[in-house]
Motif scaffolding. Structure first.
Motif, PDB file in Angstrom:
ATOM      1  N   MET A   1       0.919  -1.149   0.073  1.00 35.85           N
ATOM      2  CA  MET A   1      -0.110  -0.102   0.053  1.00 35.85           C
ATOM      3  C   MET A   1       0.873   1.547   0.131  1.00 35.85           C
ATOM      4  SD  MET A   1      -2.814   0.576   2.842  1.00 35.85           S
ATOM      5  CE  MET A   1      -3.679   2.179   3.252  1.00 35.85           C
ATOM      6  N   LYS A   2       0.885   2.085  -0.920  1.00 32.38           N
ATOM      7  CA  LYS A   2       1.605   3.404  -1.130  1.00 32.38           C
ATOM      8  C   LYS A   2       0.845   4.569  -1.618  1.00 32.38           C
ATOM      9  CE  LYS A   2       6.168   3.933  -3.197  1.00 32.38           C
ATOM     10  NZ  LYS A   2       7.127   3.394  -3.782  1.00 32.38           N
ATOM     11  N   MET A   3       0.924   5.592  -0.744  1.00 36.30           N
ATOM     12  CA  MET A   3       0.195   6.561  -1.043  1.00 36.30           C
ATOM     13  C   MET A   3       0.796   8.029  -0.324  1.00 36.30           C
ATOM     14  SD  MET A   3      -3.166   6.099   1.302  1.00 36.30           S
ATOM     15  CE  MET A   3      -3.251   4.268   0.606  1.00 36.30           C
ATOM     16  N   THR A   4       0.279   9.296  -0.602  1.00 41.53           N
ATOM     17  CA  THR A   4       0.640  10.342  -0.131  1.00 41.53           C
ATOM     18  C   THR A   4       0.271  10.515   1.243  1.00 41.53           C
ATOM     19  OG1 THR A   4      -0.970  11.650  -0.938  1.00 41.53           O
ATOM     20  CG2 THR A   4       0.931  11.521  -2.313  1.00 41.53           C
ATOM     21  N   ARG A   5       0.567  11.300   2.127  1.00 43.87           N
ATOM     22  CA  ARG A   5       0.059  11.416   3.434  1.00 43.87           C
ATOM     23  C   ARG A   5      -1.228  12.172   3.079  1.00 43.87           C
ATOM     24  NH1 ARG A   5       1.834  15.804   6.298  1.00 43.87           N
ATOM     25  NH2 ARG A   5       1.056  14.976   7.921  1.00 43.87           N
ATOM     26  N   GLU A   6      -1.569  12.894   2.422  1.00 42.31           N
ATOM     27  CA  GLU A   6      -2.820  13.616   2.107  1.00 42.31           C
ATOM     28  C   GLU A   6      -3.844  12.426   1.848  1.00 42.31           C
ATOM     29  OE1 GLU A   6      -4.777  17.302  -0.016  1.00 42.31           O
ATOM     30  OE2 GLU A   6      -3.082  16.482  -0.987  1.00 42.31           O
ATOM     31  N   GLN A   7      -3.403  11.400   0.896  1.00 39.22           N
ATOM     32  CA  GLN A   7      -4.293  10.402   0.549  1.00 39.22           C
ATOM     33  C   GLN A   7      -4.659   9.552   1.645  1.00 39.22           C
ATOM     34  OE1 GLN A   7      -1.791   8.998  -2.647  1.00 39.22           O
ATOM     35  NE2 GLN A   7      -2.919   9.790  -4.346  1.00 39.22           N
ATOM     36  N   LEU A   8      -3.605   9.323   2.566  1.00 39.23           N
ATOM     37  CA  LEU A   8      -3.796   8.436   3.652  1.00 39.23           C
ATOM     38  C   LEU A   8      -4.721   9.085   4.637  1.00 39.23           C
ATOM     39  CD1 LEU A   8      -3.398   5.886   5.318  1.00 39.23           C
ATOM     40  CD2 LEU A   8      -1.282   7.122   6.223  1.00 39.23           C
ATOM     41  N   HIS A   9      -4.907  10.512   4.973  1.00 40.31           N
ATOM     42  CA  HIS A   9      -5.578  11.211   5.598  1.00 40.31           C
ATOM     43  C   HIS A   9      -6.994  11.294   5.149  1.00 40.31           C
ATOM     44  CE1 HIS A   9      -7.590  15.077   7.097  1.00 40.31           C
ATOM     45  NE2 HIS A   9      -7.055  14.311   8.154  1.00 40.31           N
ATOM     46  N   GLN A  29      -3.258  -2.303  12.500  1.00 36.35           N
ATOM     47  CA  GLN A  29      -2.293  -1.824  13.412  1.00 36.35           C
ATOM     48  C   GLN A  29      -1.212  -1.213  12.696  1.00 36.35           C
ATOM     49  OE1 GLN A  29      -3.293  -5.022  13.398  1.00 36.35           O
ATOM     50  NE2 GLN A  29      -4.050  -5.370  15.765  1.00 36.35           N
ATOM     51  N   HIS A  30      -0.915  -1.647  11.305  1.00 34.83           N
ATOM     52  CA  HIS A  30       0.223  -1.061  10.529  1.00 34.83           C
ATOM     53  C   HIS A  30      -0.327   0.283  10.182  1.00 34.83           C
ATOM     54  CE1 HIS A  30       2.176  -5.347   9.884  1.00 34.83           C
ATOM     55  NE2 HIS A  30       2.673  -4.565  11.063  1.00 34.83           N
ATOM     56  N   ARG A  33      -0.101   2.580  13.005  1.00 36.04           N
ATOM     57  CA  ARG A  33       1.275   3.201  13.247  1.00 36.04           C
ATOM     58  C   ARG A  33       1.790   4.090  12.228  1.00 36.04           C
ATOM     59  NH1 ARG A  33       2.702  -2.696  14.603  1.00 36.04           N
ATOM     60  NH2 ARG A  33       1.801  -2.632  17.050  1.00 36.04           N
ATOM     61  N   ALA A  34       1.432   3.943  10.992  1.00 33.94           N
ATOM     62  CA  ALA A  34       1.578   4.802  10.027  1.00 33.94           C
ATOM     63  C   ALA A  34       1.390   6.078  10.290  1.00 33.94           C
ATOM     64  CB  ALA A  34       1.474   4.141   8.683  1.00 33.94           C
ATOM     65  N   CYS A  35      -0.002   6.193  10.480  1.00 32.10           N
ATOM     66  CA  CYS A  35      -0.881   7.552  10.843  1.00 32.10           C
ATOM     67  C   CYS A  35       0.020   8.228  11.934  1.00 32.10           C
ATOM     68  CB  CYS A  35      -2.066   7.557  10.930  1.00 32.10           C
ATOM     69  SG  CYS A  35      -3.164   6.818   9.559  1.00 32.10           S
ATOM     70  N   ASP A  36       0.214   7.410  13.036  1.00 30.14           N
ATOM     71  CA  ASP A  36       0.738   8.259  14.382  1.00 30.14           C
ATOM     72  C   ASP A  36       2.315   8.572  13.931  1.00 30.14           C
ATOM     73  OD1 ASP A  36      -1.567   7.703  15.600  1.00 30.14           O
ATOM     74  OD2 ASP A  36      -0.848   5.794  16.583  1.00 30.14           O
ATOM     75  N   GLY A  37       3.015   7.698  13.133  1.00 27.61           N
ATOM     76  CA  GLY A  37       4.075   7.999  13.031  1.00 27.61           C
ATOM     77  C   GLY A  37       4.595   9.173  11.945  1.00 27.61           C
ATOM     78  N   ALA A  38       3.548   9.392  10.819  1.00 26.62           N
ATOM     79  CA  ALA A  38       3.449  10.416   9.915  1.00 26.62           C
ATOM     80  C   ALA A  38       2.642  11.639  10.400  1.00 26.62           C
ATOM     81  CB  ALA A  38       3.259   9.705   8.593  1.00 26.62           C
ATOM     82  N   GLU A  39       2.312  11.651  11.476  1.00 25.72           N
ATOM     83  CA  GLU A  39       1.445  12.652  12.133  1.00 25.72           C
ATOM     84  C   GLU A  39       0.297  12.896  11.110  1.00 25.72           C
ATOM     85  OE1 GLU A  39       4.079  16.114  12.505  1.00 25.72           O
ATOM     86  OE2 GLU A  39       5.326  14.889  14.234  1.00 25.72           O
ATOM     87  N   ASP A  71       4.338  14.004   0.990  1.00 30.34           N
ATOM     88  CA  ASP A  71       5.359  12.848   1.257  1.00 30.34           C
ATOM     89  C   ASP A  71       4.775  11.433   1.090  1.00 30.34           C
ATOM     90  OD1 ASP A  71       7.382  14.532   1.839  1.00 30.34           O
ATOM     91  OD2 ASP A  71       7.072  14.484   3.922  1.00 30.34           O
ATOM     92  N   VAL A  72       5.491  10.444   0.598  1.00 31.72           N
ATOM     93  CA  VAL A  72       4.950   9.200   0.350  1.00 31.72           C
ATOM     94  C   VAL A  72       4.961   8.319   1.195  1.00 31.72           C
ATOM     95  CG1 VAL A  72       4.990   7.070  -1.370  1.00 31.72           C
ATOM     96  CG2 VAL A  72       5.005   9.708  -2.129  1.00 31.72           C
ATOM     97  N   ILE A  73       3.777   7.590   1.641  1.00 28.35           N
ATOM     98  CA  ILE A  73       3.884   6.388   2.820  1.00 28.35           C
ATOM     99  C   ILE A  73       3.645   5.006   2.309  1.00 28.35           C
ATOM    100  CG2 ILE A  73       2.952   5.623   4.991  1.00 28.35           C
ATOM    101  CD1 ILE A  73       1.968   8.497   5.580  1.00 28.35           C
ATOM    102  N   THR A  74       4.465   4.275   2.771  1.00 27.15           N
ATOM    103  CA  THR A  74       4.581   2.781   2.300  1.00 27.15           C
ATOM    104  C   THR A  74       4.125   2.085   3.447  1.00 27.15           C
ATOM    105  OG1 THR A  74       6.208   3.320   0.428  1.00 27.15           O
ATOM    106  CG2 THR A  74       5.636   0.890   0.999  1.00 27.15           C
ATOM    107  N   ILE A  75       3.183   1.487   3.348  1.00 25.37           N
ATOM    108  CA  ILE A  75       2.614   0.396   4.416  1.00 25.37           C
ATOM    109  C   ILE A  75       2.574  -1.024   3.959  1.00 25.37           C
ATOM    110  CG2 ILE A  75       0.932  -0.013   6.068  1.00 25.37           C
ATOM    111  CD1 ILE A  75      -0.317   2.962   5.655  1.00 25.37           C
ATOM    112  N   ASP A  76       3.200  -1.874   4.852  1.00 22.26           N
ATOM    113  CA  ASP A  76       3.208  -3.431   4.325  1.00 22.26           C
ATOM    114  C   ASP A  76       3.388  -4.118   5.321  1.00 22.26           C
ATOM    115  OD1 ASP A  76       5.954  -3.289   4.992  1.00 22.26           O
ATOM    116  OD2 ASP A  76       6.615  -3.092   2.733  1.00 22.26           O
ATOM    117  N   ALA A  77       3.654  -5.584   5.164  1.00 22.96           N
ATOM    118  CA  ALA A  77       3.545  -6.436   6.390  1.00 22.96           C
ATOM    119  C   ALA A  77       4.610  -6.235   7.470  1.00 22.96           C
ATOM    120  CB  ALA A  77       3.670  -7.899   5.910  1.00 22.96           C
ATOM    121  N   SER A  78       5.627  -5.594   6.945  1.00 21.73           N
ATOM    122  CA  SER A  78       6.696  -5.458   7.971  1.00 21.73           C
ATOM    123  C   SER A  78       6.582  -4.085   8.725  1.00 21.73           C
ATOM    124  CB  SER A  78       7.937  -5.392   6.998  1.00 21.73           C
ATOM    125  OG  SER A  78       8.128  -4.181   6.267  1.00 21.73           O
ATOM    126  N   GLY A  79       5.630  -3.211   8.045  1.00 20.58           N
ATOM    127  CA  GLY A  79       5.452  -1.726   8.807  1.00 20.58           C
ATOM    128  C   GLY A  79       5.118  -0.656   7.778  1.00 20.58           C
TER     129      GLY A  79
END
Length: 83
Positions: A1-9, A29-30, A33-39, A71-79
């Motif tokens: 799963m790969k998207m910008t912070r704005e898209q994730l929001h 949970q991943h 955690r991505a949301c929390d870490g990337a504000e 900024d691009v966030i990548t979320i996968d099985a490892s985090g």
């Protein structure tokens, strides 16, 4: 799963994380955690029940103090990672 912070929001404010996780094949949970870490602000407990019952809810804005909306966030099985 790969998207910008704005898209994730936009995504986490459009449907519950359990549903996002089911559709994207990663654990909720991943995503959290991505949301929390990337504000990236995410709905608090009870938000979706309020929406379901037609109650007034407030969507938090995306803060861009530390990271850019693009900024691009990548979320996968490892985090998750941000670039």
């Amino acid at each position: 799963m790969k998207m910008t912070r704005e898209q994730l929001h936009d995504l986490v404010w459009s449907m519950p994380m359990t549903e996002i996780a089911r559709k994207s094949g990663v654990r909720d949970q991943h995503i959290a955690r991505a949301c929390d870490g990337a504000e990236v602000a995410r709905p608090r407990a009870g938000y979706w029940q309020k929406v379901e019952h037609g109650k007034s809810v407030t969507r938090m804005a995306l803060a861009n103090d530390r990271y850019a909306a693009s900024d691009v966030i990548t979320i996968d099985a490892s985090g998750w990672t941000i670039s």
